[in-house]
Design a protein around this motif. Structure first.
Motif, PDB file in Angstrom:
ATOM      1  N   ALA A  43      -6.637  25.721  14.521  1.00 52.21           N
ATOM      2  CA  ALA A  43      -7.102  24.933  15.662  1.00 52.21           C
ATOM      3  C   ALA A  43      -6.840  23.467  15.388  1.00 52.21           C
ATOM      4  CB  ALA A  43      -8.598  25.169  15.905  1.00 52.21           C
ATOM      5  N   ILE A  44      -6.988  22.658  16.426  1.00 58.58           N
ATOM      6  CA  ILE A  44      -6.875  21.212  16.271  1.00 58.58           C
ATOM      7  C   ILE A  44      -8.053  20.556  16.962  1.00 58.58           C
ATOM      8  CG2 ILE A  44      -5.391  20.937  18.334  1.00 58.58           C
ATOM      9  CD1 ILE A  44      -3.987  18.617  16.819  1.00 58.58           C
ATOM     10  N   LEU A  45      -8.605  19.541  16.310  1.00 60.51           N
ATOM     11  CA  LEU A  45      -9.689  18.740  16.866  1.00 60.51           C
ATOM     12  C   LEU A  45      -9.113  17.417  17.346  1.00 60.51           C
ATOM     13  CD1 LEU A  45     -12.621  17.765  17.370  1.00 60.51           C
ATOM     14  CD2 LEU A  45     -12.738  17.204  14.924  1.00 60.51           C
ATOM     15  N   LEU A  46      -9.324  17.138  18.632  1.00 58.67           N
ATOM     16  CA  LEU A  46      -8.831  15.915  19.244  1.00 58.67           C
ATOM     17  C   LEU A  46      -9.946  15.234  20.024  1.00 58.67           C
ATOM     18  CD1 LEU A  46      -5.488  17.463  20.482  1.00 58.67           C
ATOM     19  CD2 LEU A  46      -5.594  15.453  19.002  1.00 58.67           C
ATOM     20  N   ASP A  47      -9.693  14.017  20.466  1.00 60.76           N
ATOM     21  CA  ASP A  47     -10.631  13.287  21.306  1.00 60.76           C
ATOM     22  C   ASP A  47     -10.082  13.260  22.723  1.00 60.76           C
ATOM     23  OD1 ASP A  47      -9.166  10.322  21.665  1.00 60.76           O
ATOM     24  OD2 ASP A  47      -8.635  11.429  19.852  1.00 60.76           O
ATOM     25  N   PRO A  48     -10.939  13.282  23.739  1.00 62.32           N
ATOM     26  CA  PRO A  48     -10.433  13.253  25.115  1.00 62.32           C
ATOM     27  C   PRO A  48      -9.921  11.897  25.560  1.00 62.32           C
ATOM     28  CG  PRO A  48     -12.827  13.353  25.105  1.00 62.32           C
ATOM     29  CD  PRO A  48     -12.388  13.512  23.678  1.00 62.32           C
ATOM     30  N   GLU A  49     -10.218  10.844  24.796  1.00 60.68           N
ATOM     31  CA  GLU A  49      -9.762   9.513  25.192  1.00 60.68           C
ATOM     32  C   GLU A  49      -8.261   9.331  24.998  1.00 60.68           C
ATOM     33  OE1 GLU A  49     -13.153   6.440  24.082  1.00 60.68           O
ATOM     34  OE2 GLU A  49     -12.998   8.044  22.596  1.00 60.68           O
ATOM     35  N   TYR A  50      -7.748   9.768  23.851  1.00 63.90           N
ATOM     36  CA  TYR A  50      -6.322   9.619  23.543  1.00 63.90           C
ATOM     37  C   TYR A  50      -5.625  10.956  23.288  1.00 63.90           C
ATOM     38  CZ  TYR A  50      -7.698   4.756  22.523  1.00 63.90           C
ATOM     39  OH  TYR A  50      -8.192   3.475  22.601  1.00 63.90           O
ATOM     40  N   GLY A  51      -6.384  12.023  23.142  1.00 60.76           N
ATOM     41  CA  GLY A  51      -5.820  13.263  22.615  1.00 60.76           C
ATOM     42  C   GLY A  51      -5.413  14.336  23.595  1.00 60.76           C
ATOM     43  N   ILE A  52      -5.695  14.154  24.884  1.00 62.46           N
ATOM     44  CA  ILE A  52      -5.365  15.216  25.846  1.00 62.46           C
ATOM     45  C   ILE A  52      -3.855  15.512  25.882  1.00 62.46           C
ATOM     46  CG2 ILE A  52      -5.420  15.902  28.271  1.00 62.46           C
ATOM     47  CD1 ILE A  52      -8.123  16.069  26.830  1.00 62.46           C
ATOM     48  N   PRO A  53      -2.963  14.497  25.866  1.00 58.23           N
ATOM     49  CA  PRO A  53      -1.529  14.814  25.814  1.00 58.23           C
ATOM     50  C   PRO A  53      -1.168  15.621  24.567  1.00 58.23           C
ATOM     51  CG  PRO A  53      -1.836  12.546  26.497  1.00 58.23           C
ATOM     52  CD  PRO A  53      -3.179  13.036  26.047  1.00 58.23           C
ATOM     53  N   ALA A  54      -1.797  15.318  23.430  1.00 54.12           N
ATOM     54  CA  ALA A  54      -1.537  16.066  22.198  1.00 54.12           C
ATOM     55  C   ALA A  54      -2.049  17.493  22.307  1.00 54.12           C
ATOM     56  CB  ALA A  54      -2.191  15.362  21.011  1.00 54.12           C
ATOM     57  N   ALA A  55      -3.177  17.678  22.985  1.00 50.18           N
ATOM     58  CA  ALA A  55      -3.728  19.021  23.184  1.00 50.18           C
ATOM     59  C   ALA A  55      -2.735  19.899  23.934  1.00 50.18           C
ATOM     60  CB  ALA A  55      -5.049  18.943  23.948  1.00 50.18           C
ATOM     61  N   GLN A  56      -2.029  19.297  24.857  1.00 53.10           N
ATOM     62  CA  GLN A  56      -1.071  20.045  25.673  1.00 53.10           C
ATOM     63  C   GLN A  56       0.210  20.380  24.907  1.00 53.10           C
ATOM     64  OE1 GLN A  56      -0.802  17.244  28.905  1.00 53.10           O
ATOM     65  NE2 GLN A  56      -2.695  17.973  29.862  1.00 53.10           N
ATOM     66  N   LYS A  57       0.401  19.733  23.757  1.00 49.24           N
ATOM     67  CA  LYS A  57       1.595  19.974  22.952  1.00 49.24           C
ATOM     68  C   LYS A  57       1.317  20.839  21.724  1.00 49.24           C
ATOM     69  CE  LYS A  57       3.992  15.730  24.339  1.00 49.24           C
ATOM     70  NZ  LYS A  57       5.132  16.396  24.995  1.00 49.24           N
TER      71      LYS A  57
ATOM     72  N   GLU B 117       0.807   3.951  21.091  1.00 55.01           N
ATOM     73  CA  GLU B 117       1.087   4.342  19.706  1.00 55.01           C
ATOM     74  C   GLU B 117       0.095   5.401  19.220  1.00 55.01           C
ATOM     75  OE1 GLU B 117       3.053   0.345  17.675  1.00 55.01           O
ATOM     76  OE2 GLU B 117       0.891   0.403  18.057  1.00 55.01           O
ATOM     77  N   ILE B 118      -1.159   5.206  19.567  1.00 55.77           N
ATOM     78  CA  ILE B 118      -2.193   6.161  19.165  1.00 55.77           C
ATOM     79  C   ILE B 118      -1.938   7.520  19.806  1.00 55.77           C
ATOM     80  CG2 ILE B 118      -4.669   6.687  19.282  1.00 55.77           C
ATOM     81  CD1 ILE B 118      -5.053   3.565  19.344  1.00 55.77           C
ATOM     82  N   ILE B 119      -1.668   7.512  21.101  1.00 51.92           N
ATOM     83  CA  ILE B 119      -1.413   8.753  21.828  1.00 51.92           C
ATOM     84  C   ILE B 119      -0.189   9.464  21.263  1.00 51.92           C
ATOM     85  CG2 ILE B 119      -0.662   9.678  24.063  1.00 51.92           C
ATOM     86  CD1 ILE B 119      -2.390   7.397  25.336  1.00 51.92           C
ATOM     87  N   ARG B 120       0.865   8.702  21.030  1.00 46.88           N
ATOM     88  CA  ARG B 120       2.119   9.317  20.588  1.00 46.88           C
ATOM     89  C   ARG B 120       2.004   9.897  19.182  1.00 46.88           C
ATOM     90  NH1 ARG B 120       5.417  12.727  21.725  1.00 46.88           N
ATOM     91  NH2 ARG B 120       7.557  12.498  20.996  1.00 46.88           N
ATOM     92  N   PHE B 121       1.305   9.203  18.287  1.00 47.00           N
ATOM     93  CA  PHE B 121       1.158   9.735  16.937  1.00 47.00           C
ATOM     94  C   PHE B 121       0.375  11.040  16.970  1.00 47.00           C
ATOM     95  CE2 PHE B 121      -0.835  10.081  12.719  1.00 47.00           C
ATOM     96  CZ  PHE B 121       0.326  10.082  11.943  1.00 47.00           C
ATOM     97  N   LYS B 122      -0.666  11.103  17.772  1.00 48.03           N
ATOM     98  CA  LYS B 122      -1.429  12.339  17.900  1.00 48.03           C
ATOM     99  C   LYS B 122      -0.543  13.472  18.439  1.00 48.03           C
ATOM    100  CE  LYS B 122      -5.905  10.042  18.697  1.00 48.03           C
ATOM    101  NZ  LYS B 122      -6.902  10.724  17.874  1.00 48.03           N
TER     102      LYS B 122
END
Length: 324
Positions: free
Chosen positions: A62-76, A44-49
């Motif tokens: 730009a977008i600020l993300l975390d590498p724990e849950y945010g890498i898939p969001a970074a790619q989108k 849920e956390i990954i998908r919302f990001k």
């Protein structure tokens, strides 16, 4: 690429930072759990990001993300949006005095860069009035992070969050009286060249809810007093600095930026999150992904566009040639 090249990827066409933050981990877990009545799942956390990144980065520098849950969001994220990755562990160990910082076990600045980061962000809780034995540990820690960023030629964004080691509630009128001192003095400290900070991400120097005319809460500052603190804050650093939203409403945040500009603040943009996307959590949990996407596409996008309009009127462009 050099730090200067990376900084250009993080700024908008006017040379300001209009970045979206969704590196929340513990806070986002709590928001999702509150909306659903049970613990949030990692998915849920990954998908919302991911949804936030897909829908809102076309309108962010730009977008600020975390590498724990945010890498898939970074790619989108939209191809026009730069990427900052957080380096700190979420939260702090409340059983140990001092809110001491720690880095993610499985990451280094080199690895953040290899994952696509165009800047490293680190969050530090700091009370200038705390025991020097604790603050010295924090200063040394920031020297290490800054040296890593310098070695990788990656911009270092240091997020400073004030608090009171003696236990004052940061929302209280008592804390509001000491907040300007705490915010401004810690900015002075970490503007020193030994830390190799490129951009400070900071709170506004006052609690705007405690400024006459901004809310129904007990006032601590007149508008004139608050304005002087904003000006003093800007004069406290030679570094670029951006404001965080600290979880306040989008409406109050916009009014704060206007007030900052009118007060003589030379802030260079924002790196804020919850003011833009927080209200999208409930439809995501209650009605599913498509409902969240509709909310983000309509309400969330309207919020970030309104923020951009205010930024265009209030933020000062960065002088990028002064980046280390």
């Amino acid at each position: 690429m050099t730090k200067l090249d990376y900084m250009r990827t993080l700024t908008n066409s006017k040379g300001c930072i209009g970045a979206l933050a969704i590196d929340q981990r513990g806070a986002l877990k709590k928001m999702i759990a509150a909306a659903k009545g049970e613990a949030a799942t990692d998915q849920e956390i990954i998908r919302f990001k991911e949804l936030v990144s897909e829908e809102l980065t076309p309108h962010a520098s730009a977008i600020l993300l975390d590498p724990e849950y945010g890498i898939p969001a970074a790619q989108k994220r939209d191809e026009t949006a730069g990427l900052l990755l957080a380096y700190e562990k979420t939260g702090y160990d409340a059983t140990v005095p001092g809110r001491l910082p720690d880095i993610l076990d499985d990451w280094s600045v080199k690895r953040l860069k290899e994952a696509g980061a165009e800047a490293c962000k680190f969050l530090l809780y700091y009370d200038v009035d705390e025991a020097d034995a604790i603050n010295e540990q924090k200063r040394i820690f920031m020297e290490r992070v800054g040296s890593e960023c310098l070695a990788e030629d990656l911009p270092f964004f240091l997020e400073l969050v004030s608090y009171d080691a003696a236990g004052l509630d940061t929302n209280s009128s008592e804390y509001a009286k000491v907040k300007p001192h705490k915010v401004i003095e810690m900015m002075k400290e970490f503007s020193e060249s030994r830390y190799n900070v490129d951009v400070l991400k900071v709170e506004v120097p006052v609690n705007m809810k405690r400024v006459v005319g901004f809310s129904n809460e007990e006032a601590v500052y007149t508008k004139e007093e608050a304005a002087l603190f904003f000006k003093e804050q800007a004069e406290a650093t030679s570094l670029p600095f951006v404001f965080l939203s600290a979880g306040v409403s989008a409406e109050l945040f916009l009014e704060t930026l206007k007030f900052a500009k009118d007060s003589g603040s030379t802030f260079n943009g924002v790196l804020c999150g919850r003011a833009t996307w927080a209200d999208g959590v409930a439809p995501f949990v209650r009605d599913g992904e498509e409902a969240a996407r509709v909310w983000l596409r309509e309400t969330g996008t309207a919020k970030i566009k309104e923020l951009n309009e205010v930024l265009n009127e209030t933020a000062t462009p960065l002088e990028l040639e002064f980046i280390h």
